[in-house]
Design a protein around this motif. Structure first.
Motif, PDB file in Angstrom:
ATOM      1  N   THR A  45       1.387  -1.355   0.216  1.00 15.22           N
ATOM      2  CA  THR A  45      -0.375   0.826  -0.436  1.00 15.22           C
ATOM      3  C   THR A  45       0.861   0.929  -0.248  1.00 15.22           C
ATOM      4  OG1 THR A  45      -0.751  -0.101   2.792  1.00 15.22           O
ATOM      5  CG2 THR A  45      -0.981  -1.236   1.301  1.00 15.22           C
ATOM      6  N   THR A  54       4.792   0.528   2.287  1.00 11.04           N
ATOM      7  CA  THR A  54       3.910  -0.225   2.867  1.00 11.04           C
ATOM      8  C   THR A  54       3.938  -1.836   2.762  1.00 11.04           C
ATOM      9  OG1 THR A  54       3.387   1.258   4.416  1.00 11.04           O
ATOM     10  CG2 THR A  54       2.983  -0.921   5.336  1.00 11.04           C
ATOM     11  N   VAL A  79       1.948  -4.971   3.797  1.00  6.71           N
ATOM     12  CA  VAL A  79       1.046  -6.543   4.893  1.00  6.71           C
ATOM     13  C   VAL A  79       1.388  -7.158   5.090  1.00  6.71           C
ATOM     14  CG1 VAL A  79      -1.126  -6.150   5.820  1.00  6.71           C
ATOM     15  CG2 VAL A  79      -0.377  -4.079   4.535  1.00  6.71           C
ATOM     16  N   THR A  82      -3.565  -7.613  15.377  1.00  5.92           N
ATOM     17  CA  THR A  82      -3.525  -6.683  14.454  1.00  5.92           C
ATOM     18  C   THR A  82      -2.777  -7.215  13.122  1.00  5.92           C
ATOM     19  OG1 THR A  82      -1.376  -5.999  15.292  1.00  5.92           O
ATOM     20  CG2 THR A  82      -3.578  -4.798  16.023  1.00  5.92           C
ATOM     21  N   PRO A  83      -2.765  -6.863  12.254  1.00  6.91           N
ATOM     22  CA  PRO A  83      -2.001  -6.999  11.384  1.00  6.91           C
ATOM     23  C   PRO A  83      -0.907  -6.870  11.153  1.00  6.91           C
ATOM     24  CG  PRO A  83      -2.733  -5.371  10.021  1.00  6.91           C
ATOM     25  CD  PRO A  83      -3.310  -5.742  11.664  1.00  6.91           C
ATOM     26  N   ARG A  84       0.474  -7.211  10.054  1.00  2.00           N
ATOM     27  CA  ARG A  84       1.694  -7.120  10.663  1.00  2.00           C
ATOM     28  C   ARG A  84       2.242  -6.370   9.673  1.00  2.00           C
ATOM     29  NH1 ARG A  84       5.566 -11.479   9.556  1.00  2.00           N
ATOM     30  NH2 ARG A  84       3.672 -13.205   9.054  1.00  2.00           N
ATOM     31  N   LEU A  85       2.861  -5.140   9.912  1.00  2.00           N
ATOM     32  CA  LEU A  85       3.183  -4.407   8.691  1.00  2.00           C
ATOM     33  C   LEU A  85       4.572  -4.494   8.675  1.00  2.00           C
ATOM     34  CD1 LEU A  85       0.267  -1.861   9.922  1.00  2.00           C
ATOM     35  CD2 LEU A  85       0.302  -3.443   7.744  1.00  2.00           C
TER      36      LEU A  85
END
Length: 415
Positions: free
Chosen positions: A105, A167, A169, A181-184
């Motif tokens: 993203t 970024t 994801v 939470t998603p890993r970023l």
């Protein structure tokens, strides 16, 4: 099979000026038809070979000749496996990789991407991606700096260039006190490559292998090892040999299995085009039937006289077989010469036609292969030549047989 007398009469009938101009016209049209059919077959198959070669080279610019991987788990001992692979005498290079799917993203743009972690120093041994970069260098991928190299279409979609940040994801979520939470991970764009295949230019991103391992939590393991052999077409056999010599049970897939459906579709298309264009040659070849049937009727008196002088029915057949075969040989020879000349020069002829007509057959903004490639295969030329000659010969049999059945008394009754 054919004696000098039959050859001499057949050549004389072929070269003689006929009283019936319609027969001469059909003979000429048969020669031209065979010539055009053979030329079209050679040129079309050469162009299709050229497209297949271009696609194969562009695909193999991103993938290797073969891939060694563990069964559904990271390859923890990839260094030992790599050494074992390199011990094969026909392996030119081997490089580990970590691979995983993710989302990328920037701003409001989101796109799915296949993230490939590579070792820049080794990647050049197995792929041509280092030579496909239009911005930056593959060596700019350094462990811990989280640099990323994007495909040109992906970079264009995200609106990024060198120095911009994107970024990634990862698909696996992280559990913390704040919940799931998603890993970023933020990456900096250090390069852009362009292979010329939409699926690669839009769907692949390269990072350093250690950074990919951290992103996908692969630890010290690798997803697999890419392998390059000294001969592309021998990859299926060599991949089997490599699998047999590895210290353990691993999956070894060559490039033909990675893109099996694609190359099978290309081969099917070539076969269909060969069959369709062969019909053109067949129609032209069987015009010889019409020509010889009319020649037989025109030469009935000559046949009757030759029969009364002792010429056998088999020899009469030989006369007309030779006459029809000469038409086929001349048409095939002209077609082969024209087809080879066009196939070898089509890459120059098409741009000249485009400039003359002020048109563009393959616009660069629509097609990734904007030139018309050609790859003349002498095996194809041989098969086409043999096919045209066989069809021409078969077309002579029925009229020649009819001529051999001519009854001398009936033919000379009204002469």
């Amino acid at each position: 099979m054919f004696k000098p007398l039959e050859c001499w009469i057949g050549l004389r009938y072929t070269g003689a000026r006929r009283r019936n101009h319609f027969i001469s016209f059909i003979s000429l049209s048969s020669i031209i038809g065979i010539m055009l059919g053979v030329t079209a077959l050679i040129v079309v198959l050469s162009v299709m070979n050229g497209f297949e070669r271009e696609l194969r080279e562009r695909i193999l610019g991103m993938i290797s000749h073969a891939t060694v991987s563990a069964w559904g788990e990271p390859m923890e001992d990839w260094q030992a496996v790599r050494e074992a692979v390199l011990s094969h005498p026909r392996v030119e290079g081997a490089a580990p990789f970590v691979e995983g799917e993710a989302m990328i993203t920037r701003g409001g743009e989101v796109s799915g991407v296949l993230v490939q972690g590579v070792v820049p120093a080794l990647e050049g041994e197995v792929s041509e991606v280092a030579h496909q970069l239009v911005e930056g260098r593959l060596d700019d991928l350094r462990p811990g700096e989280f640099g990323i190299v994007l495909g040109s279409e992906l970079a264009r979609t995200l609106g990024v260039r060198g120095g911009d940040r994107v970024t990634i994801v990862a698909p696996e979520a992280r559990v913390s006190v704040a919940g799931i939470t998603p890993r970023l991970r933020r990456f900096t764009v250090v390069g852009v490559f362009e292979v010329g295949m939409y699926q690669y230019d839009k769907g692949i991103a390269l990072v350093h292998m250690e950074d990919a391992a951290r992103l996908f939590r692969a630890g010290e393991g690798a997803s697999g090892i890419r392998v390059r052999f000294d001969e592309l077409l021998a990859a299926p056999r060599l991949a089997t040999e490599v699998a047999e010599m590895l210290p353990g049970v691993y999956s070894v897939r060559d490039w033909t299995r990675h893109h099996e459906n694609f190359f099978r579709a290309v081969q099917t298309e070539k076969t269909v085009m060969f069959v369709i264009l062969t019909l053109i040659v067949a129609v032209a070849a069987f015009n010889i039937v019409s020509t010889l049937v009319m020649v037989v009727r025109d030469k009935q008196a000559d046949i009757a006289i030759l029969r009364t002088l002792g010429l056998s029915p088999g020899s009469v057949m030989g006369v007309f077989i030779i006459q029809g075969t000469i038409i086929g040989v001349v048409g095939t020879a002209l077609g082969v010469a024209g087809g080879i000349a066009l196939a070898l020069n089509v890459e120059n002829i098409v741009p000249a036609i485009e400039q003359l007509l002020q048109v563009e057959f393959l616009p660069a903004d629509v097609y990734y292969i904007s030139d018309l490639p050609s790859d003349l295969d002498w095996g194809d030329v041989g098969r086409i030549t043999g096919l045209a000659l066989v069809l021409s010969f078969l077309a002579t049999l029925y009229p020649a047989w009819r001529g051999a059945r001519t009854a001398p008394a009936e033919a000379l009754r009204y002469e």
